[in-house]
Design a protein around this motif. Structure first.
Motif, PDB file in Angstrom:
ATOM      1  N   VAL A 196     -36.794  44.091 -42.586  1.00 22.93           N
ATOM      2  CA  VAL A 196     -38.520  43.604 -42.704  1.00 22.93           C
ATOM      3  C   VAL A 196     -38.855  43.308 -40.989  1.00 22.93           C
ATOM      4  CG1 VAL A 196     -40.397  41.727 -42.643  1.00 22.93           C
ATOM      5  CG2 VAL A 196     -38.695  42.809 -44.489  1.00 22.93           C
ATOM      6  N   ASP A 197     -37.776  42.772 -40.450  1.00 27.06           N
ATOM      7  CA  ASP A 197     -38.237  42.163 -38.738  1.00 27.06           C
ATOM      8  C   ASP A 197     -37.997  43.995 -38.110  1.00 27.06           C
ATOM      9  OD1 ASP A 197     -38.090  39.883 -39.130  1.00 27.06           O
ATOM     10  OD2 ASP A 197     -36.212  39.458 -38.291  1.00 27.06           O
ATOM     11  N   VAL A 198     -37.207  44.473 -38.414  1.00 31.86           N
ATOM     12  CA  VAL A 198     -37.127  45.864 -37.076  1.00 31.86           C
ATOM     13  C   VAL A 198     -38.721  46.722 -37.687  1.00 31.86           C
ATOM     14  CG1 VAL A 198     -35.905  48.503 -37.318  1.00 31.86           C
ATOM     15  CG2 VAL A 198     -35.195  46.209 -37.144  1.00 31.86           C
ATOM     16  N   ALA A 199     -38.450  46.824 -39.122  1.00 27.41           N
ATOM     17  CA  ALA A 199     -40.012  47.304 -39.279  1.00 27.41           C
ATOM     18  C   ALA A 199     -41.799  47.231 -38.996  1.00 27.41           C
ATOM     19  CB  ALA A 199     -40.235  47.602 -41.408  1.00 27.41           C
ATOM     20  N   SER A 200     -41.672  45.831 -38.552  1.00 26.42           N
ATOM     21  CA  SER A 200     -42.762  45.116 -38.602  1.00 26.42           C
ATOM     22  C   SER A 200     -43.109  45.441 -36.463  1.00 26.42           C
ATOM     23  CB  SER A 200     -43.038  43.489 -39.078  1.00 26.42           C
ATOM     24  OG  SER A 200     -41.789  43.173 -38.042  1.00 26.42           O
ATOM     25  N   LYS A 252     -49.529  48.536 -46.502  1.00 27.17           N
ATOM     26  CA  LYS A 252     -48.868  49.217 -47.634  1.00 27.17           C
ATOM     27  C   LYS A 252     -49.116  48.482 -49.020  1.00 27.17           C
ATOM     28  CE  LYS A 252     -46.390  52.796 -44.377  1.00 27.17           C
ATOM     29  NZ  LYS A 252     -47.237  53.890 -45.053  1.00 27.17           N
ATOM     30  N   PRO A 253     -48.881  49.512 -50.010  1.00 28.21           N
ATOM     31  CA  PRO A 253     -48.378  48.575 -51.594  1.00 28.21           C
ATOM     32  C   PRO A 253     -46.832  48.297 -50.862  1.00 28.21           C
ATOM     33  CG  PRO A 253     -49.641  50.194 -51.328  1.00 28.21           C
ATOM     34  CD  PRO A 253     -50.222  50.705 -50.124  1.00 28.21           C
ATOM     35  N   ALA A 254     -47.006  46.330 -52.224  1.00 27.78           N
ATOM     36  CA  ALA A 254     -45.474  46.248 -51.977  1.00 27.78           C
ATOM     37  C   ALA A 254     -45.393  45.926 -53.866  1.00 27.78           C
ATOM     38  CB  ALA A 254     -45.346  45.756 -51.365  1.00 27.78           C
ATOM     39  N   GLY A 255     -44.033  45.883 -53.657  1.00 26.34           N
ATOM     40  CA  GLY A 255     -43.425  45.692 -55.282  1.00 26.34           C
ATOM     41  C   GLY A 255     -42.237  44.315 -54.529  1.00 26.34           C
ATOM     42  N   VAL A 256     -41.657  43.798 -55.596  1.00 23.89           N
ATOM     43  CA  VAL A 256     -40.656  43.013 -55.234  1.00 23.89           C
ATOM     44  C   VAL A 256     -39.682  42.355 -56.367  1.00 23.89           C
ATOM     45  CG1 VAL A 256     -39.825  40.955 -54.231  1.00 23.89           C
ATOM     46  CG2 VAL A 256     -41.400  41.498 -53.292  1.00 23.89           C
ATOM     47  N   LEU A 263     -44.330  39.855 -46.567  1.00 21.13           N
ATOM     48  CA  LEU A 263     -44.950  40.449 -46.643  1.00 21.13           C
ATOM     49  C   LEU A 263     -45.985  40.143 -47.387  1.00 21.13           C
ATOM     50  CD1 LEU A 263     -43.069  42.491 -49.822  1.00 21.13           C
ATOM     51  CD2 LEU A 263     -42.593  42.579 -47.379  1.00 21.13           C
ATOM     52  N   VAL A 264     -46.496  39.104 -47.846  1.00 18.32           N
ATOM     53  CA  VAL A 264     -48.117  38.827 -47.164  1.00 18.32           C
ATOM     54  C   VAL A 264     -49.214  38.955 -45.429  1.00 18.32           C
ATOM     55  CG1 VAL A 264     -49.780  36.598 -47.235  1.00 18.32           C
ATOM     56  CG2 VAL A 264     -48.514  37.720 -49.519  1.00 18.32           C
ATOM     57  N   PHE A 265     -47.469  38.530 -44.801  1.00 18.84           N
ATOM     58  CA  PHE A 265     -48.470  37.971 -43.389  1.00 18.84           C
ATOM     59  C   PHE A 265     -47.686  39.134 -42.810  1.00 18.84           C
ATOM     60  CE2 PHE A 265     -46.343  37.664 -38.743  1.00 18.84           C
ATOM     61  CZ  PHE A 265     -47.526  36.629 -38.571  1.00 18.84           C
ATOM     62  N   LEU A 266     -47.282  40.193 -43.624  1.00 17.66           N
ATOM     63  CA  LEU A 266     -47.219  41.355 -42.817  1.00 17.66           C
ATOM     64  C   LEU A 266     -48.556  42.550 -43.291  1.00 17.66           C
ATOM     65  CD1 LEU A 266     -43.510  42.231 -42.836  1.00 17.66           C
ATOM     66  CD2 LEU A 266     -44.847  41.810 -40.523  1.00 17.66           C
TER      67      LEU A 266
END
Length: 186
Positions: A93-97, A108-112, A133-136
């Motif tokens: 998550v850190d690398v992607a953001s 992007k829509p997400a599911g967990v 994910l909400v923050f992102l």
């Protein structure tokens, strides 16, 4: 014919035979035709360090970010370690953001989906990940929630998915498909 949406799947457990990897593969098999799920590996990503995230960024960062940028949505499938997400998932998550302002995840829509052999099914990991994910700025599917306890019983010795969990997984992936169609950027 509806559009085909490419979904990047991030699996929080690095074990090749992990329950969560098996669940990710089962979800890919159950996915309706408008979703194409592909696991994007996270195990080879160097720990995020701004000192090495320069031009050019490490090749593993660039490859990973490009895979996420090419995706229409992201599905996170994770166990819980010590009441939170595993370190490789947090690092992904850190690398992607990063770098700031260039997130490969924004919008992007997400599911967990969280799964554990334990009774609470990764509830803590699921909610910690949702918070990030909400923050992102990722619209996250709210219902059905997927905290899958007793996940050690979802597959038989040959790896076949149990009929007891299959209806729920089908409902989840069908609802996720509708969510992606509704919220993905054109």
């Amino acid at each position: 014919m509806s559009k085909t949406y490419n979904v990047a799947v991030l699996v929080g457990s690095l074990r090749k035979a992990s329950i969560n990897r098996k669940l990710a593969l089962a979800l890919a098999d159950l996915a309706p035709q408008q979703l194409k799920l592909n696991i994007v590996e996270i195990g080879e990503l160097p720990l995020y360090n701004e000192d090495i995230d320069v031009d050019p960024a490490p090749a593993a960062y660039t490859t990973f970010r490009n895979a996420l940028k090419a995706a229409d949505a992201v599905l996170f499938v994770t166990p819980e370690y010590n009441r939170t997400i595993p370190a490789p998932m947090k690092n992904a998550v850190d690398v992607a953001s990063r770098p700031y302002g260039q997130s490969a995840l924004s919008g992007k829509p997400a599911g967990v989906v969280s799964a554990s052999p334990g009774a609470i099914g990764g509830f803590g990991a699921n909610h910690h990940l949702r918070q990030a994910l909400v923050f992102l700025d990722m619209p996250v599917l709210q219902q059905p929630e997927a905290y899958l306890g007793g996940a050690g019983n979802f597959f038989d010795e040959s790896g076949k998915l149990s009929d007891s969990i299959k209806p729920f997984l089908q409902k989840y992936i069908d609802t996720f498909a509708a969510w992606v169609e509704k919220t993905a950027k054109p």
